[in-house]
Design an enzyme around this catalytic site. Structure first.
Site: not given
Length: 526
Positions: A227, A285
């Site tokens: 990301k 994550h």
């Protein structure tokens, strides 16, 4: 022309059945010199008929092709799965997920058509050699047809599959589909999370893959590391003098890393119930983000130097106490027929981690994730301590915070106390705001999978999980997960569309987080 792989000893060991293995160079370039390597590239998507492949993997490959990173005359894409399909069947399945980006219909765009013609489908079982022999034959024919380029031959296998079939699939690849030694180039394997369910199962899986491939050949993908704002963390922390003296226990009160979804399991109840929110989101994550937030400056930007520092962070985490955990399960979760009526699986969790090192001693890292909540977002929230001897204490609304919004509406903003405009001396909380949608209007932010697949082709493992890093992460959470699995810790029911259990907010308060009431950050409109 890119350099060919050096002539070194071939590995010809065997797996459990003693079958022989076609030898190939095991020397893997771990830096990005492979980015300019010339030659044939074969991308093989295993599990090509599944949701992950059609929604994420193929669209990422298409976007790389559209941007010129995958040359049509050098790259071929193979789909492999058990489903009986023709080439056109697979192409039609994924066509609707490809966006041309030029105003044309995705179904008729010329660039989409060109990309789809690069795809060939092979049907076969995941544990039967005949399918992989056929797959190897198709790949080899593509490589032979491109041999006039006189470049190396590269094979990238993307396992868009459940982890339970990784060992047999990797065994088949190793025995029947490896890049041949006389071709140069490389063979690489991309595996998706979850990497096991606890320390023991993760180590077993790592051991099975480790018997077949060297560590530089294995790319454990965690899409959060691709990301935009996560990749920005290293630059933000180590390229700006502003943050360096502030980023420690002397100035920071607490750090929250938050993942919130405003929907439930949505048809994935059976899968989710096997893993739960901690295994699905927090252990991978959010823990990866924690490493980047808390790590020391690496010696260089080389992937191994960065990953060394991440491992040091994980090894500094102290055991999780039950008092630092609040679990929740949204009302109606067990109405899903695929979910056990006695399920103890949390759909919400707040977990406080503490690091025993010089920089972060005494600073709680609050990892929070949940489904069916009142909003959808993922963010990092760094809350600073109160100002010593603050002469405006009676007039202030809250503390300084630095917030990194990962999704949606990527942004970074700093909450500051400023004078309220007007004649009176009063204060208001405002922000210094860098919203990507407004500041970088002409830039298309790539999807995480695009970056990570390109990194794999280039041989850059910086944003992938190393084996010792994976082990250290499981060592942190496995004791807690076993207590949950044994029913020693129970999730608290919470209403759909709420903030989660009230006990979670109480835990944040206990950890020192001071919530600002009345302040709302509103992303600027374009």
């Amino acid at each position: 022309m890119g350099s060919r792989a050096p002539a070194i000893t071939m590995r010809n060991d065997s797996f459990s059945d003693g079958d022989s293995v076609r030898g190939e160079p095991l020397s893997e370039k771990t830096e990005t010199e492979n980015a300019s390597e010339i030659g044939c590239l074969s991308v093989i998507v295993l599990g090509a008929s599944g949701d992950l492949a059609k929604k994420k993997t193929f669209p990422a490959l298409f976007n790389l092709f559209k941007q010129g990173f995958l040359q049509q005359n050098e790259v071929h894409i193979f789909g492999y799965a058990r489903t009986k399909l023709s080439d056109d069947d697979l192409r039609n399945r994924i066509r609707g997920y490809l966006k041309s980006g030029n105003g044309d219909s995705s179904a008729t765009s010329e660039v989409v058509t060109k990309f789809l013609m690069m795809i060939k489908y092979v049907s076969g079982s995941y544990d039967d050699e005949s399918g992989f022999v056929h797959l190897d034959k198709e790949i080899s024919e593509h490589e032979i047809s491109r041999k006039s380029n006189q470049g190396s031959s590269r094979r990238l296998f993307y396992l868009a599959l459940p982890p339970s079939v990784y060992p047999p699939v990797c065994k088949m690849i190793r025995h029947f589909c490896m890049n041949r030694a006389d071709q140069g180039g490389w063979t690489r394997i991309v595996v998706e999370k979850p990497f096991g369910k606890d320390l023991a199962s993760s180590e077993q899986l790592s051991s099975q893959l480790g018997q077949l491939f060297e560590e530089p050949q294995i790319y454990r993908i965690d899409h959060y590391l691709g990301k935009e704002l996560v990749q920005n963390l290293l630059v933000l922390r180590f390229a700006n003098r502003l943050f360096m003296p502030l980023w420690n226990r002397d100035n920071i009160s607490n750090i929250q890393i938050v993942f919130r979804e405003d929907f439930g399991t949505e048809g994935r109840g059976g899968y989710f119930d096997e893993y739960g929110i901690i295994r699905d989101i927090i252990q991978n994550h959010l823990l990866q983000i924690l490493c980047l937030v808390a790590m020391e400056k690496p010696v260089s930007l080389k992937p191994e130097h960065i990953r060394d520092e991440k491992v040091k962070v994980l090894r500094a985490v102290t055991p999780i106490e039950d008092d630092d955990v609040v679990l929740g399960q949204y009302e109606g979760y067990k109405d899903d027929p695929t979910v056990s009526k006695n399920s103890n699986t949390p759909t919400f969790a707040t977990v406080i981690l503490r690091l025993h090192n010089e920089r972060w001693e005494g600073v709680p890292f609050i990892l929070k994730a949940g489904k069916a909540l009142n909003s959808r977002k993922a963010e990092i929230r760094v809350q600073f301590k109160d100002v010593p001897g603050d002469i405006f204490k009676s007039k202030k609304q809250g503390r300084n915070e630095f917030v990194i919004r990962l999704q949606p509406s990527e942004a970074m903003y700093m909450k500051l106390t400023v004078k309220r405009p007007g004649l009176e001396m009063s204060t208001i909380l405002s922000e210094l705001d860098l919203s990507y949608g407004q500041r970088y209007q002409e830039v298309v932010i790539p999807e995480a999978y695009e970056r990570l697949i390109l990194d794999t082709i280039r041989g850059d493992q910086q944003h992938f999980v190393r084996r010792d890093e994976l082990k250290a992460a499981w060592e942190i959470f496995t004791p807690l997960l076993h207590r949950i699995d044994d029913g020693e810790i129970k999730p608290i029911p919470y209403k759909v569309g709420s903030r989660g259990p009230d006990e979670a907010d109480n835990l944040l308060k206990k950890a020192g987080y001071v919530q600002t009431h009345g302040y709302i950050w509103i992303p600027p409109t374009l």
